[in-house]
Structures are given as structure tokens and as C-alpha cells.
Design an enzyme around this catalytic site. Structure first.
Site, PDB file in Angstrom:
ATOM      1  CE  LYS A 117      -1.968  -0.898   3.863  1.00 41.86           C
ATOM      2  NZ  LYS A 117      -1.107  -2.089   4.150  1.00 41.86           N
ATOM      3  CD  GLU A 132       0.274   2.598   8.100  1.00 39.70           C
ATOM      4  OE1 GLU A 132      -0.821   2.070   8.386  1.00 39.70           O
ATOM      5  OE2 GLU A 132       1.245   1.944   7.673  1.00 39.70           O
ATOM      6  CD  GLN A 144      -4.216   1.965   9.154  1.00 36.58           C
ATOM      7  OE1 GLN A 144      -4.368   2.329   7.993  1.00 36.58           O
ATOM      8  NE2 GLN A 144      -3.040   1.607   9.638  1.00 36.58           N
TER       9      GLN A 144
END
Length: 221
Positions: free
Chosen positions: A55, A122, A124
Site C-alpha cells: 500500500k 496509514e 486507518q
């Protein structure tokens, strides 16, 4: 004789077609899509998947491409993520790009003035306000590129990622390889004993597993 007439007619056809395309292009009747990075409108792109799926690597690739196109780029990450660096976004392959660590998604709007492309790693770990922030940026004409885990170690949707996928113009799901069977991984399995939802770690704490291998391990617990 017939073949010569056919060849002459074919040449005339090609000339006529080429002439039509040329003048149509000049007159604006035919347009060709531009693939240049500088011509992209405001949009939201999400790159999601399990750990070790690439990712951040894909995020860095897109951001460097934008920089190469002479666009103004800003990169942000949660301040909590200090695994490789306090201030850089770093992939598992140790490719890095400078970033600004933040405690709140609201700060992104304050720091993204006069910017063409915003990168967020990141995602999340950010608060749910990130959803409105990304929408606001895209509506301003900013290209927003987001990378993050779509699920936590229990296989549950993680933080603002589900909503970001819903509002995104484009979603790319990337996959790691299951360490047990070699199939495409489905989830990041935690290998240490902890019930904390947020536990920073690497290969010592997590392993990518496919759905079947993840199910088997959970059934043995």
C-alpha cells in the site's frame, strides 16, 4: 490492372481519412484524453489491503510521479506511526518520502493550501473527521491519495477506511501473499497476545493470511 486500381483506391482512402482526422483535430471535433498528471481534477484515490501488500509503496509511487510532473505535493501521516521514522512515510521495502506527522485530520486542511496533491498514509489511524477533510480537498480540486488498512487483525473494518472507500473516485485493493499457503492474503493476522486494536508492529507481530488459513487458525484457538 485491377490490383493496381484497388491499391490506388486504398491509398486515396487512407489519405482522405488522415486528412479528415487532422482537420477535425484542428477544429476541435476530435479530442484526445490527456493522461498527464497535471490535468487530473479533484478526486479521491484509496489504496487498501492487508499489511505487507504494498500500500505505502504504491502511495509513494503515485506521489513521486506527481512530483515529477512539477505538482505541489504534501504528504501526511498519523503521529502515532513511528515504526521506521518520526517524519517520513516509509514502506516495508524501506522506500521513503518526507511527510508531516499529525495528531488530528483537521490539521490537514490548514496545511494543504495551494497544494495540487495530498498524500495520506496509514489512514486507518486517523479520526473519522478525515472523511470530510478528504471530501473538502477533492471539492477544491485537490487530488487526494490515501493508503491504509481496510481491516484490523480481527477482520473488522478499520477506522475511517470503509467510508473513505465509499466516497473515493477510485479504490485499489492490493494483496500480500499468505505465508501459510501462498494464496492471496485476506487479513493481517496478529501473532502476539494482545487485544489492543492499535498495536504497531511488523513481521514479528503480524503475518498476512488468506481467508481459509485465517479461519483455520481462529478455529484452533
Amino acid at each position: 490492372m485491377k490490383s493496381e486500381k484497388f491499391a490506388a483506391a486504398l491509398n486515396n482512402f487512407h489519405f482522405s481519412l488522415s486528412t479528415f482526422i487532422f482537420f477535425s483535430y484542428l477544429c476541435g471535433m476530435i479530442t484526445y484524453p490527456s493522461s498527464g498528471e497535471a490535468r487530473r481534477p479533484g478526486r479521491i484515490e484509496v489504496v487498501c489491503g492487508s499489511m505487507f501488500s504494498g500500500k505505502t509503496e504504491e502511495l509513494i509511487r503515485r506521489l513521486r510521479r506527481a512530483q515529477f510532473a512539477k505538482q505541489k505535493v504534501e504528504i501526511f501521516k498519523p503521529a502515532i506511526d513511528t515504526r521506521y521514522s518520526d517524519e517520513e512515510v516509509v514502506s516495508h521495502d524501506h522506500n521513503a518520502i518526507p511527510s508531516t506527522p499529525l495528531d488530528s485530520s483537521a490539521s490537514i486542511l490548514l496545511l494543504a493550501n495551494d497544494i495540487d496533491v495530498v498524500g495520506i498514509d496509514e489512514a486507518q489511524f486517523f479520526d473519522d473527521g478525515l472523511i470530510d477533510v478528504c471530501n473538502e480537498l477533492a471539492n477544491r480540486g485537490v487530488r487526494v491519495i490515501i493508503a491504509g488498512l481496510d481491516m484490523d487483525f480481527r477482520g473488522k473494518p478499520f477506522g475511517p477506511m470503509p467510508a473513505l472507500c465509499a466516497i473515493a473516485d477510485d479504490v485499489t485493493k492490493v494483496h500480500a501473499i499468505c505465508v501459510k499457503c501462498g494464496n492471496l492474503a485476506y487479513v493481517s493476522h496478529r501473532t502476539v497476545s494482545s487485544d489492543k486494536r492499535v498495536l504497531l508492529g511488523e513481521t514479528q507481530e503480524y503475518e498476512p493470511l488468506c481467508r481459509e488459513c485465517y479461519r483455520k487458525i481462529n478455529s484452533e484457538i
